[in-house]
Scaffold this active site. Structure first.
Site, mmCIF file in Angstrom:
data_model
loop_
_atom_site.group_PDB
_atom_site.id
_atom_site.type_symbol
_atom_site.label_atom_id
_atom_site.label_comp_id
_atom_site.label_asym_id
_atom_site.label_seq_id
_atom_site.Cartn_x
_atom_site.Cartn_y
_atom_site.Cartn_z
ATOM 1 N N ASP A 18 33.284 -9.982 5.257
ATOM 2 C CA ASP A 18 32.992 -8.643 4.744
ATOM 3 C C ASP A 18 34.194 -8.140 3.956
ATOM 4 O O ASP A 18 35.336 -8.518 4.241
ATOM 5 C CB ASP A 18 32.706 -7.676 5.899
ATOM 6 C CG ASP A 18 31.373 -7.932 6.582
ATOM 7 O OD1 ASP A 18 30.436 -8.396 5.918
ATOM 8 O OD2 ASP A 18 31.270 -7.663 7.791
ATOM 9 N N ASP A 72 24.631 -7.646 2.974
ATOM 10 C CA ASP A 72 24.255 -6.428 3.695
ATOM 11 C C ASP A 72 23.572 -5.418 2.768
ATOM 12 O O ASP A 72 22.613 -4.753 3.154
ATOM 13 C CB ASP A 72 25.487 -5.795 4.347
ATOM 14 C CG ASP A 72 26.148 -6.703 5.365
ATOM 15 O OD1 ASP A 72 25.441 -7.511 5.998
ATOM 16 O OD2 ASP A 72 27.383 -6.610 5.517
#
Length: 153
Positions: free
Chosen positions: A111, A129
């Site tokens: 991330d 995401d």
């Protein structure tokens, strides 16, 4: 089905390329302010899902992603969904596949998009995401539009 697969492959490539660029050019927890106090590039590794829920449960999360992708492929092949649903499934498959690849290869998800919203440090996320959220949002929009259409009749 073709549109969903084109979207899925395109977004999946974007997801994996951005994750590769971040993970090969930044060290873990490195933080680069883009818009100070609002948007930073911050490299983290997440062994869970959103908000680090189910942290360390790679097998469970991987099986869930495999199952979700399988159900979406089945739905595309046998249900002939409308345009918005097809597009939403393309985004959701890309998101599920992008994070699944990370789980299988690294045992964590890479991330790097870090937003501070009204002083709150929102959990760091990635392109996969975003794709998942877009897909779910489109499904909700489609359901809302269908309901309005039925009430108008």
């Amino acid at each position: 089905m073709t549109a969903a697969l084109i979207i899925a492959v395109t977004v999946l490539i974007l997801d994996q390329v951005t994750k590769f660029l971040i993970s090969t050019n930044m060290v873990l927890f490195e933080d680069i302010p883009v818009i100070s106090g609002f948007f930073h590039i911050t490299y983290v590794q997440n062994t869970g899902m959103a908000w680090s829920m189910l942290s360390g449960q790679q097998l469970l999360l991987s099986l869930a992603a495999f199952a979700a992708i399988g159900v979406m492929l089945w739905y595309l092949m046998y249900r002939r969904p409308d345009r918005i649903t097809t597009i939403s499934i393309g985004f959701m498959m890309a998101g599920a596949a992008g994070n699944l690849i990370d789980r299988l290869v690294f045992s964590y998800v890479r991330d790097f998009l870090n937003f501070y919203i009204f002083g709150y440090d929102f959990p760091v996320f990635n392109v996969a995401d975003i794709a998942l959220c877009l897909g779910v949002g489109l499904l909700i929009l489609d359901a809302f539009l269908e309901e309005r259409k039925e009430k108008a009749v």
